[in-house]
Design an enzyme around this catalytic site. Structure first.
Site, PDB file in Angstrom:
ATOM      1  N   LYS A   1      31.794 -16.262  33.629  1.00 15.86           N
ATOM      2  CA  LYS A   1      32.146 -17.623  33.208  1.00 15.86           C
ATOM      3  C   LYS A   1      33.586 -17.969  33.573  1.00 15.86           C
ATOM      4  O   LYS A   1      33.882 -19.116  33.917  1.00 15.86           O
ATOM      5  CB  LYS A   1      31.874 -17.781  31.716  1.00 15.86           C
ATOM      6  CG  LYS A   1      30.395 -17.583  31.372  1.00 15.86           C
ATOM      7  CD  LYS A   1      30.148 -17.549  29.884  1.00 15.86           C
ATOM      8  CE  LYS A   1      28.731 -17.108  29.576  1.00 15.86           C
ATOM      9  NZ  LYS A   1      28.507 -15.672  29.914  1.00 15.86           N
TER      10      LYS A   1
ATOM     11  N   PRO B   1      32.435  -9.771  31.616  1.00 15.87           N
ATOM     12  CA  PRO B   1      33.004  -9.227  32.863  1.00 15.87           C
ATOM     13  C   PRO B   1      33.592 -10.267  33.813  1.00 15.87           C
ATOM     14  O   PRO B   1      34.150  -9.911  34.833  1.00 15.87           O
ATOM     15  CB  PRO B   1      31.811  -8.532  33.505  1.00 15.87           C
ATOM     16  CG  PRO B   1      30.634  -9.343  33.056  1.00 15.87           C
ATOM     17  CD  PRO B   1      30.949  -9.771  31.644  1.00 15.87           C
ATOM     18  N   GLY B   2      33.445 -11.562  33.489  1.00 15.02           N
ATOM     19  CA  GLY B   2      34.118 -12.569  34.302  1.00 15.02           C
ATOM     20  C   GLY B   2      33.239 -13.626  34.915  1.00 15.02           C
ATOM     21  O   GLY B   2      33.727 -14.484  35.648  1.00 15.02           O
TER      22      GLY B   2
ATOM     23  N   CYS C   1      24.031 -15.286  23.609  1.00 14.17           N
ATOM     24  CA  CYS C   1      22.780 -14.895  24.270  1.00 14.17           C
ATOM     25  C   CYS C   1      21.813 -14.354  23.224  1.00 14.17           C
ATOM     26  O   CYS C   1      21.091 -13.383  23.463  1.00 14.17           O
ATOM     27  CB  CYS C   1      23.030 -13.872  25.384  1.00 14.17           C
ATOM     28  SG  CYS C   1      23.848 -12.357  24.833  1.00 14.17           S
TER      29      CYS C   1
ATOM     30  N   GLU D   1      40.035 -10.800  26.611  1.00 17.50           N
ATOM     31  CA  GLU D   1      38.984  -9.808  26.405  1.00 17.50           C
ATOM     32  C   GLU D   1      39.481  -8.764  25.415  1.00 17.50           C
ATOM     33  O   GLU D   1      40.525  -8.145  25.623  1.00 17.50           O
ATOM     34  CB  GLU D   1      38.578  -9.145  27.720  1.00 17.50           C
ATOM     35  CG  GLU D   1      37.528  -8.065  27.569  1.00 17.50           C
ATOM     36  CD  GLU D   1      36.292  -8.518  26.786  1.00 17.50           C
ATOM     37  OE1 GLU D   1      35.866  -7.775  25.880  1.00 17.50           O
ATOM     38  OE2 GLU D   1      35.761  -9.615  27.077  1.00 17.50           O
TER      39      GLU D   1
ATOM     40  N   ASP E   1      42.074  -9.467  19.826  1.00 20.88           N
ATOM     41  CA  ASP E   1      41.000  -9.986  18.999  1.00 20.88           C
ATOM     42  C   ASP E   1      41.090 -11.509  19.089  1.00 20.88           C
ATOM     43  O   ASP E   1      42.159 -12.098  18.870  1.00 20.88           O
ATOM     44  CB  ASP E   1      41.199  -9.513  17.555  1.00 20.88           C
ATOM     45  CG  ASP E   1      40.067  -9.920  16.627  1.00 20.88           C
ATOM     46  OD1 ASP E   1      39.613 -11.083  16.708  1.00 20.88           O
ATOM     47  OD2 ASP E   1      39.651  -9.091  15.810  1.00 20.88           O
TER      48      ASP E   1
ATOM     49  N   ALA F   1      36.193 -14.769  25.140  1.00 17.82           N
ATOM     50  CA  ALA F   1      35.587 -13.443  25.336  1.00 17.82           C
ATOM     51  C   ALA F   1      35.109 -13.378  26.781  1.00 17.82           C
ATOM     52  O   ALA F   1      33.958 -13.652  27.082  1.00 17.82           O
ATOM     53  CB  ALA F   1      34.437 -13.238  24.351  1.00 17.82           C
TER      54      ALA F   1
END
Length: 480
Positions: A131, A128-129, A247, A149, A176, A125
């Site tokens: 990691k 926005p990038g 998170c 994504e 998915d 997942a």
């Protein structure tokens, strides 16, 4: 320091009272959640070393405090924060750092712990990038990262961040995450599953994050997380490393998901303790060896990280029945390759054996070699980078390739003012024009793009979607 007015559902507070370890105060937890989040950045070591970055920004009077679990990470305080957004500084625009919350640097640190050096990595997942770009830096642009994504609207942002950071070893997919266990069984050396979650840890950034919170919703999310981690575990090769992170703070979405996986595959799941991941990690470690980071421990967002090794082969999932379709690219060889390499070198672009040339119609692309065994098994949104377009006079080099591949052979340094004009999408009129008809323009020694000389003018080729307005660059910039 000002406090945020955070919305706390009663059931959430009851759950947190139960989840907090005995050595942590509930009042301190509430107080930490109401403090505004400290900003943090991560130096992009694909472009600059930490030492050189600190020297470069030293005139700006930024206060940089090291993040203990990431050698490239720093909490940042700036005097000119209101006058100039951090994202409009020259160093951010040229990809020298990524604005990333400190606790979200933990999963990648865990993935590469104990000198783990994977060649094939999946970020399940990815948008926005933060990691994905951190993984690419740790890999030194070697090997391949499959960055997936599910959200279509976020894929574009993911690609923009990959491009800005000069990354060449990423293949993008839009699925998915539950498909990969069947589609790519035992294919990856390391997998990061930063799972979609209820976001309980982000209240310092978003005081309304818990407005739609409910126990029932958390349990639904946890069911999806179990399916995602099961798929990821199937896609991992025996001996490979899986990091699961969220998170959020409740046990249902964290410890329970990991323990469920071990119940499913007791002979194949080995939890690897994270108590020595960094100094003081023991303050957040759970009995299982996971990190459950409550916000008051390190003054950051709430976060959870677990690391595990796949120790045995497991029963494969049924093979997928979908058809991937024809792959529209063909590899280039021999004379064609030599011709493109020579032209690229003349333009000041170079790459190594980790990348290979492919063609689709008039487009020339560079793919990471390690992706080739996956071709035909999944449909890719994008692989590697577009190097050039063929036209009747040669090659039209693409912006993302210039940012990632430019060397010092064909560069022209812009002044502070000229670089600002460049980022605004305007042509530049230097006092002394370059001798070449086409040059890589740079600022602070880093490429900004490709310019064509027309008389005394350098024609701007900066992509329209990246053009910036308003104030740019740091107030205290002493260089010109």
């Amino acid at each position: 320091m000002a406090q945020n007015s955070v919305f706390f559902p009663d059931e959430f507070l009851a759950q947190m009272r139960e989840a907090l370890p005995a050595h942590l105060s509930f009042d301190a937890f509430i107080a930490a959640c109401q403090r505004p989040l400290r900003r943090s950045i991560r130096v992009n070591t694909l472009k600059i070393s930490v030492e050189d970055f600190l020297a470069l920004v030293s005139p700006y009077r930024w206060q940089l405090t090291p993040v203990p679990w990431c050698a490239e990470g720093f909490w940042i305080e700036r005097e000119d924060e209101d006058a100039l957004p951090l994202g409009s500084t020259a160093e951010h625009l040229s990809g020298l750092f990524y604005i990333q919350e400190a606790s979200s640097m933990l999963p990648v640190t865990a993935l590469f712990a104990e000198d783990n050096q994977p060649e094939r990595v999946m970020d399940v997942a990815a948008a926005p990038g933060s990691k994905t770009t951190q993984i690419a830096a740790r890999m030194g642009n070697r090997g391949v990262i499959l960055a997936n994504e599910f959200s279509a609207s976020r894929v574009k942002v993911l690609h923009a961040n990959i491009s800005r950071c000069g990354i060449s070893n990423v293949a993008l997919t839009h699925f998915d995450g539950r498909v990969f266990g069947a589609a790519l069984p035992e294919s990856f050396d390391a997998i990061l599953l930063d799972a979609p979650c209820s976001g309980e840890g982000v209240v310092r950034k978003d005081p309304d994050a818990l407005k739609n919170w409910s126990v029932a919703s958390n349990l639904e999310i946890a069911a999806t997380q179990r399916e995602l981690i099961d798929s990821a575990f199937h896609a991992l090769r025996p001996g490979g490393m899986l990091v699961y992170s969220t998170c959020t703070l409740n046990r249902d979405e964290n410890e329970s998901v990991c323990l469920w996986l071990k119940e499913q595959y007791p002979q194949a799941v080995e939890f690897l303790p994270l108590d020595s991941l960094f100094p003081s990690a023991t303050e957040a470690v759970t009995p299982e060896g996971f990190l459950h980071v409550f916000p008051q421990i390190f003054d950051c967002e709430g976060f959870f990280v677990a690391r595990m090794r796949k120790t045995a082969v497991i029963e494969p999932l049924p093979a997928p029945k979908y058809k991937v379709g024809n792959f529209p690219f063909a590899p280039l060889k021999g004379r064609e390759t030599a011709q493109i390499v020579a032209a690229a070198q003349k333009a000041g672009l170079q790459w190594d054996e980790n990348l290979r040339l492919w063609q689709r119609d008039k487009e020339i692309w560079l793919f990471p070699v390690e992706v080739e065994t996956m071709i035909g098994k999944v449909r890719f949104s994008r692989i590697g980078m577009r190097l050039a377009e063929v036209h009747n006079k040669g090659y039209r080099w693409q912006h993302e390739a210039v940012i990632a591949l430019a060397n010092d052979a064909n560069t022209f340094a812009l002044t502070h003012t000229e670089a600002e004009e460049w980022y605004r999408g305007r042509d530049v009129y230097p006092e002394l024009a370059p001798t070449s008809d086409e040059v890589v323009v740079t600022y602070q020694g880093f490429p900004l793009g490709l310019a064509k000389k027309i008389g005394s003018r350098l024609k701007n080729s900066y992509p329209r979607e990246l053009v910036r307005d308003g104030r740019l660059f740091t107030v205290h910039d002493s260089a010109n």
